[in-house]
Design a protein around this motif. Structure first.
Motif, mmCIF file in Angstrom:
data_model
loop_
_atom_site.group_PDB
_atom_site.id
_atom_site.type_symbol
_atom_site.label_atom_id
_atom_site.label_comp_id
_atom_site.label_asym_id
_atom_site.label_seq_id
_atom_site.Cartn_x
_atom_site.Cartn_y
_atom_site.Cartn_z
ATOM 1 N N LEU A 109 -42.463 -4.502 158.940
ATOM 2 C CA LEU A 109 -42.151 -3.701 157.753
ATOM 3 C C LEU A 109 -42.650 -4.397 156.494
ATOM 4 O O LEU A 109 -43.231 -3.757 155.607
ATOM 5 C CB LEU A 109 -40.633 -3.474 157.670
ATOM 6 N N ALA A 110 -42.440 -5.696 156.422
ATOM 7 C CA ALA A 110 -42.877 -6.438 155.235
ATOM 8 C C ALA A 110 -44.395 -6.374 155.071
ATOM 9 O O ALA A 110 -44.911 -6.328 153.941
ATOM 10 C CB ALA A 110 -42.404 -7.891 155.333
ATOM 11 N N ASP B 226 -41.949 -2.543 146.225
ATOM 12 C CA ASP B 226 -41.637 -3.766 145.486
ATOM 13 C C ASP B 226 -40.305 -3.537 144.754
ATOM 14 O O ASP B 226 -40.260 -2.825 143.744
ATOM 15 C CB ASP B 226 -42.741 -4.088 144.481
ATOM 16 N N PRO B 227 -39.197 -4.112 145.247
ATOM 17 C CA PRO B 227 -37.890 -3.839 144.627
ATOM 18 C C PRO B 227 -37.806 -4.309 143.183
ATOM 19 O O PRO B 227 -36.980 -3.812 142.415
ATOM 20 C CB PRO B 227 -36.911 -4.614 145.530
ATOM 21 N N ALA C 256 -39.407 -1.343 141.265
ATOM 22 C CA ALA C 256 -38.933 0.010 141.574
ATOM 23 C C ALA C 256 -37.970 0.484 140.477
ATOM 24 O O ALA C 256 -37.273 -0.318 139.857
ATOM 25 C CB ALA C 256 -38.222 0.012 142.934
ATOM 26 N N PRO C 257 -37.880 1.803 140.228
ATOM 27 C CA PRO C 257 -36.915 2.330 139.260
ATOM 28 C C PRO C 257 -35.496 1.966 139.675
ATOM 29 O O PRO C 257 -35.156 1.934 140.867
ATOM 30 C CB PRO C 257 -37.136 3.837 139.302
ATOM 31 N N THR C 258 -34.659 1.680 138.703
ATOM 32 C CA THR C 258 -33.261 1.340 138.991
ATOM 33 C C THR C 258 -32.493 2.583 139.385
ATOM 34 O O THR C 258 -32.618 3.628 138.749
ATOM 35 C CB THR C 258 -32.605 0.713 137.746
ATOM 36 N N ASP C 259 -31.702 2.460 140.455
ATOM 37 C CA ASP C 259 -30.850 3.603 140.878
ATOM 38 C C ASP C 259 -29.833 3.871 139.801
ATOM 39 O O ASP C 259 -29.136 2.966 139.330
ATOM 40 C CB ASP C 259 -30.160 3.246 142.203
#
Length: 328
Positions: free
Chosen positions: A308-309, A315-316, A319-322
């Motif tokens: 998976l990696a 890229d966390p 990435a947009p913040t939840d």
């Protein structure tokens, strides 16, 4: 010499009945032996009660104002015996000052108006002619003091309500009570047990006992008003792919649907599964996502995570913040 009754109650000599009653109730509650454990409080309480017993009775107050601490030895027809309404206020004052009346109306004891009873010494009159002790102080009817104690409850007990046995240590030793707890009772709520407070005086009714609810810390639940918050632990693949998973509630296990792509911190709402409210709408339960990873990886798990990696472009850190959406 006994303390002046007006000083005992902390009121002026022209205080009306309402002022007397307010002063008495305030002081009696402060010094009631069931409330105040100071050894001197009981004596103060008796003194306060004696003062109020006299001043709250218009006839006794009139006699006290005229004769001071000797007023209880004065017969009820004293006005007829010593010449009521003849233009003076002889005798003892409420401060206990001695006076003597003469036929000329001169107060040879110093400073009071005349009466018309030549050569009569009021102290001798009271002590000799009407000797003997008068009736003792009446006991005023006084309601007992209200009392408070804490009632610790688990979140589950507060959620369900019902009957609970508790034991409290009071001045007369341990006492047990059966308490009815309303469903959904919240922290700080007071539950009244009528007549279980401090003892009244005379024929006065006992006070009430108020139990103040204190919710105990819980390993799972956090209560805010009527809403309940709980952590929802998810595996990385459950959060990424979505899943229907169990969630703990005070009323038992429930199910929550996790939308795909849920990150840690996302709150999922279960409507109406918070604390009950018999008088209105129940609160909600909020399950907050917490993504957990295996503490130890098997060979196969390590292989899959490595694959998976290598293949994922996620890229966390970019990435947009939840925003905590996805509530239901």
């Amino acid at each position: 010499m006994a303390r002046d009754y007006y000083d005992v109650l902390g009121v002026s000599r022209d205080a009306d009945q309402d002022e007397l009653q307010q002063a008495f109730r305030r002081l009696a509650r402060q010094n009631h032996p069931d409330v105040n454990k100071d050894p001197a409080a009981e004596e103060r309480f008796k003194e306060i009660n004696e003062a109020y017993s006299a001043l709250s009775d218009p006839e006794l107050r009139k006699r006290y104002d005229r004769f001071g601490e000797d007023f209880r030895r004065v017969p009820e027809d004293w006005e007829q015996r010593v010449g009521a309404g003849v233009g003076g206020s002889g005798g003892r004052t409420g401060r206990g000052r001695r006076a003597t009346w003469t036929a000329e109306g001169t107060d040879v004891g110093g400073g009071f108006g005349g009466g018309g009873f030549e050569g009569i010494d009021i102290e001798d009159l009271l002590g000799g002619m009407f000797g003997g002790r008068g009736r003792g102080p009446r006991v005023a009817r006084t309601a007992g003091a209200d009392q408070e104690a804490e009632l610790p409850l688990t979140v589950e007990e507060a959620y369900r309500g019902g009957r609970k046995e508790i034991t409290l240590n009071g001045p007369e030793g341990p006492r047990s009570y059966t308490v009815t707890i309303p469903p959904g009772v919240n922290d700080g709520r007071r539950i009244r047990l009528t007549g279980e407070g401090g003892r009244g005086l005379g024929d006065g009714a006992p006070g009430d006992l108020y139990l103040v609810v204190r919710l105990l810390p819980h390993p799972l639940f956090r209560v805010h008003g009527r809403n309940i918050h709980v952590d929802l632990k998810l595996a990385p693949w459950e959060a990424a792919l979505g899943a229907t998973v169990p969630v703990a509630t005070p009323g038992g296990e429930s199910k929550v649907t996790v939308p795909p792509g849920s990150s840690s911190g996302r709150r999922l709402r279960l409507r109406g599964q918070g604390m009950p409210d018999p008088a209105g709408h129940p609160g909600d339960l909020f399950a907050e996502v917490k993504i957990m990873v295996p503490p130890r990886l098997s060979d196969r798990e390590r292989e899959l995570f490595s694959e998976l990696a290598t293949s994922s472009t996620f890229d966390p850190r970019r990435a947009p913040t939840d925003d905590g959406g996805g509530r239901r």
